[in-house]
Design a protein around this motif. Structure first.
Motif, short mmCIF file in Angstrom:
data_model
loop_
_atom_site.label_atom_id
_atom_site.label_comp_id
_atom_site.label_asym_id
_atom_site.label_seq_id
_atom_site.Cartn_x
_atom_site.Cartn_y
_atom_site.Cartn_z
N VAL B 238 51.13 62.96 68.38
CA VAL B 238 51.01 63.67 70.00
C VAL B 238 51.51 62.58 70.77
N ARG B 239 52.27 62.57 71.68
CA ARG B 239 52.50 61.76 72.75
C ARG B 239 52.70 62.22 74.28
N HIS B 240 51.59 62.43 74.98
CA HIS B 240 51.60 62.95 76.01
C HIS B 240 52.05 61.89 77.22
N THR B 241 52.94 61.32 77.33
CA THR B 241 53.18 59.84 77.80
C THR B 241 53.05 59.91 79.44
N THR B 243 52.39 60.88 83.46
CA THR B 243 51.63 61.78 84.47
C THR B 243 52.55 62.04 85.72
N GLN B 260 59.11 58.56 70.04
CA GLN B 260 57.56 57.92 69.61
C GLN B 260 56.90 58.96 68.42
N ASP C 68 47.37 59.16 82.10
CA ASP C 68 47.40 57.19 82.24
C ASP C 68 46.38 56.67 82.48
N MET C 73 48.50 56.57 77.45
CA MET C 73 50.05 56.20 77.18
C MET C 73 50.01 55.64 75.64
N ASP C 74 51.14 56.30 74.77
CA ASP C 74 51.47 55.96 73.65
C ASP C 74 50.41 56.04 72.66
N LYS C 75 49.45 56.96 73.07
CA LYS C 75 48.47 57.52 72.04
C LYS C 75 48.08 59.04 71.74
#
Lengths: 151, 386, 380
Positions: B238-241, B243, B260, C68, C73-75
Motif C-alpha cells: 500500500v502506498r497512499h503517498t 495529501t 513503489q 502525511d 508517506m512511503d508506508k
C-alpha cells in the motif's frame, strides 16, 4: 521560530455540503411504505427460522441470515417500551419541541417500532398503550404515520 | 511474518446503473451469500467482517453498524475501513491482516456502493481540501485529464492509443455476466464520444454503478480444506503517498505510488520479471490513459512503450499478459467495491472459476487499487502457497 | 497474548474549539509526541493507521487530510472509519502480522461540524432518518429503557457525572474539569428526558496517537512497555427497536472474548482500573454491567457504594472520561492511552495505586451498538 504565530489571526471558512440523495427503499421497503400510504396499514415480516416478527418489514433476518417472505399485518397499536421527551430544537426535527421519541411494541411484533409522540407528553409512562395516527396527506414515507397517541 | 492467507471464495452482485429493488444492506447481502456459496461455508463459519464504501455516496454514517442484517455480522466483530477509490482493496488487505495476525481464521471482506443514490461528482469533490483545493478541482476527471495531457506530450501517445484500452476492456466485459456495461465500444465510438475535459471523452471514462463484492479469506491449514484451489496472498503493498493534488503533479516521475507499491510487492513475491511471471492482471484503470501510463509504472513495459505494448495486443485475451478479463473499471464502477473486484477477479482467475473470462493456466495474478490523491494498492495472488 | 506492546502515547489537550489548528496540525503534534514518548523516530514506524470519519470531517476520504501528518508517506497507511479502539485493533493486527511498529492516530473536531446532523446520518434513511433522531435522543431512549427495567433514578446517574468531572481536575488534558454536586446535575438544563446538560458529554476538538510495537522494539523502548493481553470487539443489531437497549449484549460478548484471551476469570478482582467510554452518565453503570464487573442492574449500586471512585476497589475513569472530553473517535483511543499511563505509573495526580492490569473500552454506532474491549498489563 514560532514567534510569528502569536500575531496570526485564525481565519475560518464557512461552507455546507449540499448533495441531493435518492435512497432506494427496495422492494420490501417499498411495499411497507405503500401500505402506509394507500392502506394505512403497518406491515411486518416473519422469519421462517426463528419465528420473529420484524417491523418495519425486512427482506431477511439478521440473526438467522435467511430470507423472509411472510408478510404480517400488525395492529397499528402497541405499548411504549421506551420514550424520551426532547427539549432542544434543530432543523432536522419534523416538529418543534417539546416532542417525544418512542420505541413502541406493536401488537403482533417482536421488536420495537421507533416513532414520534406529540401530544400528552406529561402523561407519558413506560408501558402505556398508544395508537398510530396517520397523516392526511400520505406520500409513501415513514411520516405517513404522523405520530402515535395515547389510547 | 504472520500466517499465510488465501482467498477461498468470492461473490458479487450483477452490477447495474440503478438497483431500486434493494437498499444498500440488502444489496450487500447478495454478494455475501454469493461468496458463502462459492466457498461452501455458512455465515456462522465467519469469524470477523471488514467492510468499506465511501460515505458521501449513500450518506450513511457508520455503514459497519448499518450493514448488520446484510453483512451477516450479527454478534460478530466488524470494522470499517475507508480510503476513497482504493477502499475495496484496502478492505481486502485489512481482512488479510485479520487472518495473518493469527486472531481470526475466516474473515469476510465486503465492498459496496450505490452510486445511483447520489450525485457522484458532488460527493467526490468533498475529498479535496475545503480551503485550498475544493473550489478548483471539480471531481475525479480533471486530475486524470492533466495527467493524460502530460503523458501525451511526453511520449507522443495519441487519443486513439488510449481508446484501444477502452475497446479492449469493454470487449472483455462481454465474457463477464456480472459486468455493468455489456455493449462493446470501439476506438471509433470512443473518439466520437463527447469531450468532457480534454483529452478525456465520455468513452474514455468509467461509469458509476450500484454493486457489491464480497470475499472470504482463510488461514493456512483451513484454506486448503475449504477451497480446492485457494488463491494465496503472495504480496500486499500500500502506498497512499499524497495529501495535496498539487504534490502529485510531477509527471516526469510517473505515478510514484504505483511504482513503489508494485516494486515492493514484486520483491515480496519473488517476481523479477513481472511481464513474464504474471499470468493475468486486474488493474484499477478508471480511464483509458491509465491503461497506458500506469502499466509502465507497474514495470510491465518501458517508459513511453505502453501504446505499442497494448497496440500489439499483448494485454488482450490470448495475449502475453491479459489485462482486465472482467472488463475492468471501465465496464463496472461501484466505487467502494471496485478495487475489491480487482482482487476478487484476480482470485477468480487463480481459482480457475472465470468461466468465459478465464485465462488459461493462471499461477500468478496481479490486482491493483487506485484512488484518493493518486494512491495505489497492489495485491499479488498465486495458486502456489508461499 | 503478550506478543505486542504499547510503547508510545500522546494526546492533545481537549478543547471546545481549537481554532488555530487544522486536522493535520493536531495529527502532526500527537504523531511527533508519541514518537518522542516511545524514543522512536518516524523511520522506526513501518505501518500507519489513521482514524477519521467522512461525516464528521465534512470530507470524503477524510484520511487524505492527515496522511502525511501521520508519517504515512512511503508506508502502508490505511484509515479505519470508527472509534480509536477499533483503529488500534487494526494496528495491533498489523504488528502481529509482522510489522515492527504501527502508529495509530485519531482526530476529530466537533467545533467544525453539526453533530446533530452528522449523528442523524447514522440512522436508516428510509425508516428513521426523517424522524430527526440523532445520538443524544437515541441515548435518552436507552437511558429511559435502562432506568425503567431496573428502577434506577436520575440521581444515581448524576453521581457518575459528579465523579468524572471531579476526576478531570487531575487530568491536564481534560476539557471540563469541575467540582459539581448531584444537585448541580439535577438542576442543569433538560436536554432529552432523562438526560440533562451535565449527563451529556461536551463537544470537543482533539487528537491522540498510540504506537504498538513488536517484542523486539518493546524490549528497547524508552518507557516500560505495556503488554496487550486481550482485545476483542462485537456488534449487535442495527435498528434501535431490534435491540434491548438495557442489555449491552455486544459489549458482554466482546468482554468475554477479551477476558478469555487475557486469562481473566474475575474481572472485578483482577482488573485494577478501567477507562470506559461514557458519553452519557447512564452509560457508565450500563457498561460496567456489560463488562461483567457486577450483575445486570447493579452498575449504579457499584458506583453508589464508591467501588468505582478513586479510592475504591475498581476506579473507573480517573481521567474524567468522555463526560469531561468527547472528541468522537479519539475518545476511545484516549481511554486506551489513559489506561496505558495508569499501567506505566505515569498518570500523575490521577494515578491509581498499584496498577498492573487495566481495561479500556470504546464503541461505534448509536447507543453503543458495537464495542471494542482492551485488556493491557505491565507484566508479560
Amino acid at each position: 521560530m514560532s514567534d510569528w504565530l502569536k500575531d496570526v489571526e485564525p481565519l475560518t471558512l464557512k461552507g455546507q455540503i449540499a448533495i441531493p440523495y435518492t435512497w432506494h427503499a427496495g422492494d420490501v421497503g417499498s411495499r411497507f411504505l405503500t401500505a402506509l400510504r394507500d392502506e394505512k396499514k403497518i406491515l411486518g415480516s416473519k422469519c421462517p427460522e426463528c419465528g420473529k416478527v420484524f417491523v418495519p418489514a425486512r427482506k431477511n433476518c439478521g440473526a438467522c441470515f435467511v430470507d423472509i417472505s411472510e408478510w404480517v399485518e400488525l395492529k397499528p397499536e402497541g405499548v411504549i417500551e421506551a420514550y424520551t421527551i426532547v427539549h432542544y430544537s434543530h432543523p432536522i426535527q419534523p416538529v418543534k419541541p417539546p416532542f417525544a421519541y418512542a420505541l413502541i411494541k406493536l401488537d403482533g411484533a417482536d421488536v420495537g417500532f421507533l416513532h414520534l409522540i406529540k401530544k400528552d407528553l406529561d402523561k407519558l409512562k413506560n408501558g402505556l398503550r398508544v395508537k398510530a395516527e396517520f397523516s392526511g396527506e400520505r406520500t409513501g414515507k415513514i411520516l405517513d404515520i404522523d405520530s402515535f397517541e395515547l389510547v | 511474518m504472520g500466517r499465510k492467507v488465501a482467498v477461498v471464495g468470492t461473490g458479487q452482485t450483477y452490477h447495474r446503473s440503478h438497483r431500486p429493488d434493494v437498499t444498500s444492506r440488502e444489496m450487500i447481502r447478495e454478494a455475501v451469500t454469493s461468496a458463502l456459496a462459492d466457498a461452501d461455508l455458512k455465515i456462522k463459519d465467519i469469524d470477523a467482517v471488514v467492510i468499506g464504501n465511501m460515505d458521501h455516496f449513500e450518506s450513511i454514517n457508520y455503514v459497519d453498524t448499518y450493514s448488520i442484517e446484510g453483512s451477516g455480522a450479527f454478534m460478530k466483530p466488524i470494522m470499517k475501513v475507508s480510503t476513497g477509490g482504493t477502499t475495496g482493496a484496502t478492505v481486502a488487505i485489512a481482512a488479510y491482516y485479520h487472518v495473518a495476525s493469527g486472531l481470526f481464521d475466516r474473515v469476510l471482506a465486503v465492498g459496496f456502493e450505490k452510486n445511483s443514490e447520489s450525485d457522484t461528482t458532488g460527493a467526490i469533490i468533498t475529498c479535496s481540501d475545503p480551503i485550498w483545493d475544493r473550489f478548483s478541482y471539480s471531481g475525479a476527471i480533471p486530475s486524470l485529464a492533466t495527467e493524460a495531457t502530460a503523458y501525451m506530450e511526453q511520449y507522443g501517445a495519441t487519443q486513439e492509443d488510449a481508446a484501444l484500452v477502452g475497446e479492449r476492456d469493454r470487449n472483455h466485459a462481454l465474457n463477464n455476466p456480472y459486468a455493468h456495461l455489456q455493449r462493446p465500444l470501439t476506438v471509433k465510438d470512443i473518439m466520437a464520444s463527447p469531450m468532457l475535459a480534454y483529452p478525456i471523452k465520455l468513452g474514455d471514462i468509467c461509469p458509476r454503478s450500484d454493486g457489491a463484492c464480497a470475499m472470504i479469506l482463510a488461514a493456512d491449514g483451513i484454506a486448503q480444506k475449504t477451497a480446492s484451489r485457494p488463491a494465496w496472498f503472495k504480496a500486499v503493498s500500500v502506498r497512499h503517498t499524497y495529501t495535496w493534488f498539487g504534490d502529485s503533479t510531477d509527471y516526469n516521475k510517473g505515478l510514484v505510488s504505483m511504482q513503489q507499491a508494485s516494486q515492493e510487492a514484486y520483491a515480496r513475491a519473488g517476481i523479477r520479471s513481472p511481464v513474464d511471471e504474471l499470468d493475468v492482471a486486474e488493474l484499477y484503470l478508471p480511464y483509458t490513459w491509465a491503461g497506458l501510463k500506469w502499466i509502465e509504472d507497474l514495470g510491465l513495459c518501458g517508459r513511453g512503450e505502453a501504446a505499442r505494448f497494448v497496440g500489439d495486443k499483448n494485454t488482450h485475451m490470448g495475449g502475453k499478459l491479459p489485462i482486465n478479463p472482467s472488463g475492468g473499471v471501465i465496464s463496472t464502477n461501484c466505487i467502494g467495491a471496485t478495487a475489491m473486484l480487482r482482487v476478487a477477479e484476480a482470485a477468480i482467475q487463480v481459482m480457475g472459476k472465470g468461466g468465459k473470462r478465464q485465462v488459461p493456466e493462471v499461477k500468478n495474478a496481479l490486482a491493483t487499487g487506485f484512488g484518493g490523491c493518486f494512491w495505489t494498492d497492489v495485491v499479488i495472488l498465486s495458486s502456489e502457497r508461499p | 497474548m503478550d506478543k505486542a506492546a504499547i510503547v508510545g502515547v500522546a494526546q492533545t489537550r481537549y478543547e471546545r474549539r481549537k481554532k488555530d489548528q487544522i486536522f493535520a496540525d493536531m495529527v502532526f503534534d500527537v504523531t511527533r509526541a508519541a514518537l518522542d514518548d516511545a524514543g522512536l523516530t518516524i523511520n522506526d514506524i513501518d505501518s500507519v493507521v489513521t482514524c477519521s470519519n467522512d461525516f464528521y470531517d465534512g470530507r470524503t476520504i477524510s484520511g487524505m487530510a492527515v496522511g502525511d501528518a501521520a508519517g504515512g508517506m512511503d508506508k502502508n497507511i490505511s484509515t479505519v472509519s470508527g472509534d480509536g479502539t477499533f483503529g488500534a485493533f487494526y494496528g495491533l493486527m498489523r504488528v502481529l502480522s509482522g510489522y515492527k511498529a504501527t502508529i495509530v492516530v485519531a482526530h476529530y473536531k466537533g467545533s467544525e461540524g453539526d453533530v446533530k446532523i452528522t449523528t442523524n446520518g447514522m440512522f436508516d434513511p428510509i425508516f428513521h432518518r426523517f424522524l430527526g433522531i440523532e445520538a443524544i435522543s437515541a441515548a435518552a431512549l436507552q437511558a429511559n429503557a435502562y432506568m425503567n427495567l431496573y428502577g434506577l433514578t436520575e440521581e444515581q446517574f448524576a453521581e457518575v457525572s459528579v465523579k468524572n468531572h471531579g476526576n478531570a481536575l487531575n487530568n491536564p488534558y481534560a476539557q471540563l474539569a469541575m467540582k459539581i454536586t448531584v444537585a448541580d446535575v439535577m438542576n442543569s438544563k433538560k436536554i432529552a428526558d432523562p438526560l440533562k446538560l451535565f449527563d451529556c458529554c461536551p463537544i470537543s476538538d482533539g487528537a491522540a496517537a498510540i504506537i504498538i510495537a513488536d517484542e523486539e522494539i518493546a524490549a528497547r523502548s524508552k518507557k516500560k512497555p505495556v503488554w496487550i493481553k486481550g482485545v476483542a470487539h462485537c456488534c449487535e443489531s442495527y435498528l434501535l427497536g431490534d435491540r434491548d437497549l438495557a442489555k449491552p449484549v455486544a459489549l458482554s460478548e466482546a468482554a468475554r472474548k477479551a477476558y478469555a484471551m487475557a486469562g481473566i476469570k474475575n474481572p472485578l478482582r483482577e482488573i485494577d482500573v478501567a477507562e470506559i467510554l461514557e458519553a452519557f452518565s447512564y452509560m457508565e453503570p450500563l457498561w460496567l454491567e456489560g463488562l461483567g464487573f457486577c450483575k445486570p442492574g447493579e452498575g449504579a449500586t457499584l458506583i453508589g457504594k464508591g467501588v468505582t471512585g478513586m479510592g475504591g476497589k475498581l476506579p473507573v475513569n480517573p481521567s474524567g472520561g468522555a463526560l469531561s472530553a468527547n472528541p468522537i473517535l479519539v475518545a476511545g483511543l484516549a481511554r486506551l492511552i489513559e489506561a496505558t499511563l495508569q499501567v506505566r505509573g505515569e498518570a500523575g495526580a490521577r494515578q491509581v495505586d498499584k496498577v498492573n492490569t487495566a481495561l479500556a473500552q470504546g464503541f461505534n454506532g448509536p447507543c453503543g451498538q458495537s464495542h471494542c474491549v482492551w485488556i493491557i498489563g505491565g507484566k508479560k
